[in-house]
Design a protein around this motif. Sequence first.
Motif, PDB file in Angstrom:
ATOM      1  N   CYS B  23      10.984 -18.721  -5.518  1.00  0.00           N
ATOM      2  CA  CYS B  23      10.890 -17.976  -4.263  1.00  0.00           C
ATOM      3  C   CYS B  23       9.619 -17.133  -4.255  1.00  0.00           C
ATOM      4  O   CYS B  23       9.321 -16.436  -5.240  1.00  0.00           O
ATOM      5  CB  CYS B  23      12.105 -17.064  -4.106  1.00  0.00           C
ATOM      6  N   SER B  24       8.895 -17.191  -3.148  1.00  0.00           N
ATOM      7  CA  SER B  24       7.760 -16.290  -2.940  1.00  0.00           C
ATOM      8  C   SER B  24       8.088 -15.379  -1.771  1.00  0.00           C
ATOM      9  O   SER B  24       8.403 -15.868  -0.682  1.00  0.00           O
ATOM     10  CB  SER B  24       6.495 -17.088  -2.645  1.00  0.00           C
ATOM     11  N   PRO B  25       8.012 -14.085  -1.967  1.00  0.00           N
ATOM     12  CA  PRO B  25       8.422 -13.156  -0.902  1.00  0.00           C
ATOM     13  C   PRO B  25       7.400 -13.073   0.218  1.00  0.00           C
ATOM     14  O   PRO B  25       6.264 -13.502   0.085  1.00  0.00           O
ATOM     15  CB  PRO B  25       8.542 -11.820  -1.640  1.00  0.00           C
ATOM     16  N   LYS B  26       7.840 -12.505   1.304  1.00  0.00           N
ATOM     17  CA  LYS B  26       6.963 -12.217   2.438  1.00  0.00           C
ATOM     18  C   LYS B  26       5.878 -11.251   1.982  1.00  0.00           C
ATOM     19  O   LYS B  26       6.110 -10.383   1.143  1.00  0.00           O
ATOM     20  CB  LYS B  26       7.816 -11.598   3.545  1.00  0.00           C
ATOM     21  N   SER B  27       4.683 -11.423   2.549  1.00  0.00           N
ATOM     22  CA  SER B  27       3.575 -10.545   2.205  1.00  0.00           C
ATOM     23  C   SER B  27       3.940  -9.079   2.432  1.00  0.00           C
ATOM     24  O   SER B  27       4.470  -8.712   3.471  1.00  0.00           O
ATOM     25  CB  SER B  27       2.360 -10.928   3.067  1.00  0.00           C
ATOM     26  N   GLY B  28       3.665  -8.253   1.425  1.00  0.00           N
ATOM     27  CA  GLY B  28       3.972  -6.831   1.527  1.00  0.00           C
ATOM     28  C   GLY B  28       5.338  -6.447   1.003  1.00  0.00           C
ATOM     29  O   GLY B  28       5.649  -5.253   0.917  1.00  0.00           O
ATOM     30  N   HIS B  29       6.144  -7.430   0.651  1.00  0.00           N
ATOM     31  CA  HIS B  29       7.479  -7.155   0.112  1.00  0.00           C
ATOM     32  C   HIS B  29       7.463  -7.205  -1.407  1.00  0.00           C
ATOM     33  O   HIS B  29       6.763  -8.005  -2.008  1.00  0.00           O
ATOM     34  CB  HIS B  29       8.486  -8.183   0.640  1.00  0.00           C
ATOM     35  N   TYR B  89      20.983 -22.166  -1.734  1.00  0.00           N
ATOM     36  CA  TYR B  89      20.576 -20.932  -2.388  1.00  0.00           C
ATOM     37  C   TYR B  89      19.453 -20.302  -1.560  1.00  0.00           C
ATOM     38  O   TYR B  89      18.401 -20.911  -1.357  1.00  0.00           O
ATOM     39  CB  TYR B  89      20.145 -21.193  -3.825  1.00  0.00           C
ATOM     40  N   LEU B  90      19.710 -19.094  -1.134  1.00  0.00           N
ATOM     41  CA  LEU B  90      18.798 -18.388  -0.253  1.00  0.00           C
ATOM     42  C   LEU B  90      18.133 -17.239  -0.989  1.00  0.00           C
ATOM     43  O   LEU B  90      18.780 -16.499  -1.740  1.00  0.00           O
ATOM     44  CB  LEU B  90      19.557 -17.830   0.960  1.00  0.00           C
ATOM     45  N   CYS B  91      16.869 -17.098  -0.745  1.00  0.00           N
ATOM     46  CA  CYS B  91      16.103 -15.977  -1.260  1.00  0.00           C
ATOM     47  C   CYS B  91      15.770 -15.075  -0.073  1.00  0.00           C
ATOM     48  O   CYS B  91      15.437 -15.565   1.009  1.00  0.00           O
ATOM     49  CB  CYS B  91      14.828 -16.497  -1.916  1.00  0.00           C
ATOM     50  N   ALA B  92      15.865 -13.778  -0.277  1.00  0.00           N
ATOM     51  CA  ALA B  92      15.514 -12.824   0.762  1.00  0.00           C
ATOM     52  C   ALA B  92      14.572 -11.787   0.173  1.00  0.00           C
ATOM     53  O   ALA B  92      14.772 -11.348  -0.963  1.00  0.00           O
ATOM     54  CB  ALA B  92      16.755 -12.139   1.311  1.00  0.00           C
ATOM     55  N   SER B  93      13.579 -11.408   0.924  1.00  0.00           N
ATOM     56  CA  SER B  93      12.677 -10.362   0.440  1.00  0.00           C
ATOM     57  C   SER B  93      12.725  -9.142   1.354  1.00  0.00           C
ATOM     58  O   SER B  93      13.084  -9.236   2.528  1.00  0.00           O
ATOM     59  CB  SER B  93      11.250 -10.894   0.308  1.00  0.00           C
ATOM     60  N   SER B  94      12.371  -8.010   0.773  1.00  0.00           N
ATOM     61  CA  SER B  94      12.382  -6.743   1.519  1.00  0.00           C
ATOM     62  C   SER B  94      11.450  -5.780   0.798  1.00  0.00           C
ATOM     63  O   SER B  94      10.915  -6.079  -0.269  1.00  0.00           O
ATOM     64  CB  SER B  94      13.800  -6.176   1.599  1.00  0.00           C
ATOM     65  N   THR B  95      11.278  -4.616   1.396  1.00  0.00           N
ATOM     66  CA  THR B  95      10.515  -3.573   0.734  1.00  0.00           C
ATOM     67  C   THR B  95      11.484  -2.643   0.026  1.00  0.00           C
ATOM     68  O   THR B  95      12.648  -2.516   0.420  1.00  0.00           O
ATOM     69  CB  THR B  95       9.690  -2.759   1.740  1.00  0.00           C
ATOM     70  N   SER B  96      11.013  -2.012  -1.006  1.00  0.00           N
ATOM     71  CA  SER B  96      11.862  -1.108  -1.778  1.00  0.00           C
ATOM     72  C   SER B  96      11.842   0.263  -1.138  1.00  0.00           C
ATOM     73  O   SER B  96      11.040   1.115  -1.465  1.00  0.00           O
ATOM     74  CB  SER B  96      11.367  -1.019  -3.218  1.00  0.00           C
ATOM     75  N   SER B  97      12.741   0.453  -0.196  1.00  0.00           N
ATOM     76  CA  SER B  97      12.752   1.711   0.552  1.00  0.00           C
ATOM     77  C   SER B  97      13.869   2.625   0.093  1.00  0.00           C
ATOM     78  O   SER B  97      14.209   3.582   0.750  1.00  0.00           O
ATOM     79  CB  SER B  97      12.897   1.423   2.039  1.00  0.00           C
ATOM     80  N   GLY B  98      14.473   2.304  -1.042  1.00  0.00           N
ATOM     81  CA  GLY B  98      15.521   3.171  -1.566  1.00  0.00           C
ATOM     82  C   GLY B  98      16.787   3.138  -0.770  1.00  0.00           C
ATOM     83  O   GLY B  98      17.537   4.108  -0.734  1.00  0.00           O
ATOM     84  N   GLY B  99      17.043   2.019  -0.104  1.00  0.00           N
ATOM     85  CA  GLY B  99      18.303   1.900   0.618  1.00  0.00           C
ATOM     86  C   GLY B  99      18.264   2.404   2.025  1.00  0.00           C
ATOM     87  O   GLY B  99      19.306   2.665   2.626  1.00  0.00           O
ATOM     88  N   ASN B 100      17.098   2.522   2.637  1.00  0.00           N
ATOM     89  CA  ASN B 100      16.984   2.941   4.034  1.00  0.00           C
ATOM     90  C   ASN B 100      17.144   1.729   4.924  1.00  0.00           C
ATOM     91  O   ASN B 100      16.270   0.868   4.963  1.00  0.00           O
ATOM     92  CB  ASN B 100      15.627   3.596   4.250  1.00  0.00           C
ATOM     93  N   PRO B 101      18.235   1.634   5.660  1.00  0.00           N
ATOM     94  CA  PRO B 101      18.477   0.420   6.451  1.00  0.00           C
ATOM     95  C   PRO B 101      17.473   0.213   7.564  1.00  0.00           C
ATOM     96  O   PRO B 101      17.304  -0.902   8.040  1.00  0.00           O
ATOM     97  CB  PRO B 101      19.884   0.640   7.010  1.00  0.00           C
ATOM     98  N   SER B 102      16.820   1.268   7.992  1.00  0.00           N
ATOM     99  CA  SER B 102      15.837   1.102   9.061  1.00  0.00           C
ATOM    100  C   SER B 102      14.645   0.288   8.592  1.00  0.00           C
ATOM    101  O   SER B 102      14.003  -0.401   9.374  1.00  0.00           O
ATOM    102  CB  SER B 102      15.360   2.470   9.560  1.00  0.00           C
ATOM    103  N   THR B 103      14.341   0.393   7.303  1.00  0.00           N
ATOM    104  CA  THR B 103      13.169  -0.307   6.783  1.00  0.00           C
ATOM    105  C   THR B 103      13.533  -1.347   5.741  1.00  0.00           C
ATOM    106  O   THR B 103      12.688  -2.125   5.330  1.00  0.00           O
ATOM    107  CB  THR B 103      12.181   0.691   6.164  1.00  0.00           C
ATOM    108  N   ASP B 104      14.759  -1.374   5.307  1.00  0.00           N
ATOM    109  CA  ASP B 104      15.168  -2.247   4.214  1.00  0.00           C
ATOM    110  C   ASP B 104      15.721  -3.563   4.722  1.00  0.00           C
ATOM    111  O   ASP B 104      16.658  -4.098   4.166  1.00  0.00           O
ATOM    112  CB  ASP B 104      16.222  -1.525   3.375  1.00  0.00           C
ATOM    113  N   THR B 105      15.151  -4.101   5.779  1.00  0.00           N
ATOM    114  CA  THR B 105      15.615  -5.358   6.356  1.00  0.00           C
ATOM    115  C   THR B 105      15.235  -6.512   5.453  1.00  0.00           C
ATOM    116  O   THR B 105      14.114  -6.592   4.966  1.00  0.00           O
ATOM    117  CB  THR B 105      15.001  -5.552   7.748  1.00  0.00           C
TER     118      THR B 105
END
Lengths: 116, 117
Positions: B23-29, B89-105
Motif C-alpha cells: 500500500c502507498s498512502p495518499k500524498s501528505g498522509h 484487503y483495503l488500505c486506508a491512509s490519513s494524517t496523524s491528527s491525534g484522533g481529531n475526526p475533522s481532520t482524521d478522515t
Amino acid sequence: AQSVTQLGSHVSVSEGALVLLRCNYSSSVPPYLFWYVQYPNQGLQLLLKYTSAATLVKGINGFEAEFKKSETSFHLTKPSAHMSDAAEYFCAVFTPMNSGYSTLTFGKGTMLLVSP
Amino acid sequence: DAGVTQSPTHLIKTRGQQVTLRCSPKSGHDTVSWYQQALGQGPQFIFQYYEEEERQRGNFPDRFSGHQFPNYSSELNVNALLLGDSALYLCASSTSSGGNPSTDTQYFGPGTRLTVL
C-alpha cells in the motif's frame, strides 16, 4: 463501544425516486459518523461525514445525511436516484482506540439497486 | 495528486502459504490502516501504522503482521493462510491528527482481492 447498524441489506428504487438508506449508531462518546460508497470491484469512497458542526451534512453526488441524536440515526438520502448510484453503501462511526488514536467501525453495508 | 494505491489487484494462494500485500498512502498522509472485508460484510479493522510502528490492532491473530517504511508505504503479511482469509484487503491512509475526526478522515485504496484455495 462504538457500533453502527444498517437496516436492510438491499434497497431497490426506481430511477428518479427518493433514496433512503438507514443507519443507527451506538457510541459511548459523542459520535462522528461517515458514509462511504463502494462501486463494484473498487475501494471505498467518502460520501460525507458528520463531525458535529452541522446536523445536516451535504456530500458528493447529491447525497446528504441528517444526524438525529434523539433517534441515534444518521440516515443517507438523495432526492432523485440515478442509475450510476447503484453501489454498496457503508455507514461508519469514528472509534477512539486505547492508543489515543482512532479507526472506523463499519456497518455491514446496504446494496442500492436502481431500476430504469 | 495520486490517491491511495495498492498492489497487487488480485492474488490467488493455497492454504498454508504466505502473502504480502502493499500500500502507498495518499500524498501528505503518514498513517496507514488495514482492513479486511469478507464477502457481504463491512470492512473490519486489522491494524494501524504510524512512524513505522503498529499503534493499534484489531481482533486478528498474530498470523497477520505488517510493516511501515520511512516513506510511509506499508505492507500487510499473512502467514499460514486459511480458507477464511479470502477477502478484499483495503488500505486506508490519513494524517496523524491525534484522533481529531475533522481532520482524521481515512481515504481508501481500491483493495487487493485475496483468494485462498
